[in-house]
Design a protein around this motif. Structure first.
Motif, PDB file in Angstrom:
ATOM      1  N   GLY A   7       0.788  -1.218   0.000  1.00 48.94           N
ATOM      2  CA  GLY A   7       0.000   0.000   0.000  1.00 48.94           C
ATOM      3  C   GLY A   7       0.822   1.270   0.000  1.00 48.94           C
ATOM      4  O   GLY A   7       0.284   2.354  -0.151  1.00 48.94           O
ATOM      5  N   SER A  33      -5.444  -1.016 -11.081  1.00 43.88           N
ATOM      6  CA  SER A  33      -4.895   0.215 -10.515  1.00 43.88           C
ATOM      7  C   SER A  33      -4.017  -0.057  -9.294  1.00 43.88           C
ATOM      8  O   SER A  33      -3.396   0.867  -8.768  1.00 43.88           O
ATOM      9  N   HIS A  34      -3.950  -1.300  -8.867  1.00 39.65           N
ATOM     10  CA  HIS A  34      -3.158  -1.659  -7.688  1.00 39.65           C
ATOM     11  C   HIS A  34      -1.959  -2.545  -8.025  1.00 39.65           C
ATOM     12  O   HIS A  34      -1.014  -2.625  -7.232  1.00 39.65           O
ATOM     13  N   PHE A 155      -6.264  -5.248   2.705  1.00 40.00           N
ATOM     14  CA  PHE A 155      -6.261  -4.701   1.352  1.00 40.00           C
ATOM     15  C   PHE A 155      -7.659  -4.671   0.745  1.00 40.00           C
ATOM     16  O   PHE A 155      -8.089  -3.665   0.170  1.00 40.00           O
ATOM     17  N   ALA A 159      -9.155  -1.114  -0.132  1.00 44.61           N
ATOM     18  CA  ALA A 159      -9.142  -0.764  -1.554  1.00 44.61           C
ATOM     19  C   ALA A 159     -10.531  -0.789  -2.182  1.00 44.61           C
ATOM     20  O   ALA A 159     -10.829   0.020  -3.064  1.00 44.61           O
TER      21      ALA A 159
END
Length: 257
Positions: A7, A33-34, A155, A159
């Motif tokens: 992160g 996007s991660h 996460f 997220a």
């Protein structure tokens, strides 16, 4: 491995995605996007345009990622695990996303090397139910081994706003046999009884039709996994059909005098 600090970076690591069917595409869209995503699927059209940060890959390259996600039919799980096992890096986190957890969890524990973390997962949604976004939807996590559970749980909540349910593979399958097995069974029957009425409907029927719409386009392998691969599904199905038959017999009988 970089998992605990993912992160903190703009491009937090690599994710190998095995299987690019309906759910694989949904996962790629939300995860791109991660992660930098490497997709391996022999059925993938080489000319198909892919989202940014998503690229077609070889089995070896996809298996070398920090996180490996198996978005595959349950019946193909054992062969896939044997294929990726030699290429997994120490400390990698391996996840599956199947509808059944007992056998996939056992297979991942048995066939994957001891140097990887394993969490069996079941996103309790699909492409239809996720059309409005992921926030508030549920995902079940079943820790198998290693320390990856804490990271993946945090996460997914941070997220995507998912509601995380931590459970065991056995407990998952016991509850899913009714919550998911009966939903798909009823939907299958009603679709075959169709066409369903469009104008003369009640609110309760509209909700039922909405539920059918969420699962009616699932691949046949999804229905088979839910009804056949879940060890608790046959007993739930038999009980449901027994009660349905008994109710039908009572309604067919002459009313009491």
């Amino acid at each position: 491995m970089s998992i605990p600090t993912l992160g903190r970076r703009s491009r937090p690591g690599s994710l190998g995605l095995f299987g690019f069917g309906a759910f694989g595409r949904l996962a790629a869209r939300h995860l791109a996007s991660h992660f930098t995503i490497r997709v391996f699927d022999p059925a993938l059209d080489p000319g198909e345009p892919l989202p940014p940060s998503v690229a077609a890959s070889t089995l070896e390259r996809a298996a070398e990622c920090d996180v490996v996600v198996l978005a595959l039919p349950v019946e193909g799980m054992a062969d896939a695990l044997r294929g990726i096992a030699p290429h997994l890096r120490p400390g990698a986190l391996v996840l599956d996303v199947g509808s059944v957890k007992t056998d996939p969890a056992r297979l991942m524990d048995e066939l994957l090397p001891a140097h990887v973390d394993v969490v069996a997962t079941h996103p309790l949604f699909g492409p239809e139910s996720a059309r409005g976004g992921l926030a508030g939807l549920k995902i079940a996590l079943c820790p198998v081994r290693g320390r990856g559970l804490r990271w993946i749980e945090a996460f997914l909540r941070r997220a995507f706003g998912l509601e995380v349910v931590v459970t065991t593979p056995e407990a998952h399958d016991r509850e899913a046999a009714m919550a998911q097995g009966l939903t798909h069974l009823i939907a299958k029957v009603l679709v075959e009884m169709g066409p369903l009425p469009e104008r003369i409907t009640t609110r309760s029927f509209d909700l039922l039709r909405e539920a059918i719409g969420m699962v009616r386009n699932d691949a046949p392998c999804v229905f088979d996994a839910i009804e056949r691969a879940n060890p608790h599904a046959p007993a739930v199905r038999r009980r449901f059909l027994e009660l349905t038959a008994a109710l039908g017999a009572r309604l067919d009988a002459p009313p009491p005098a």
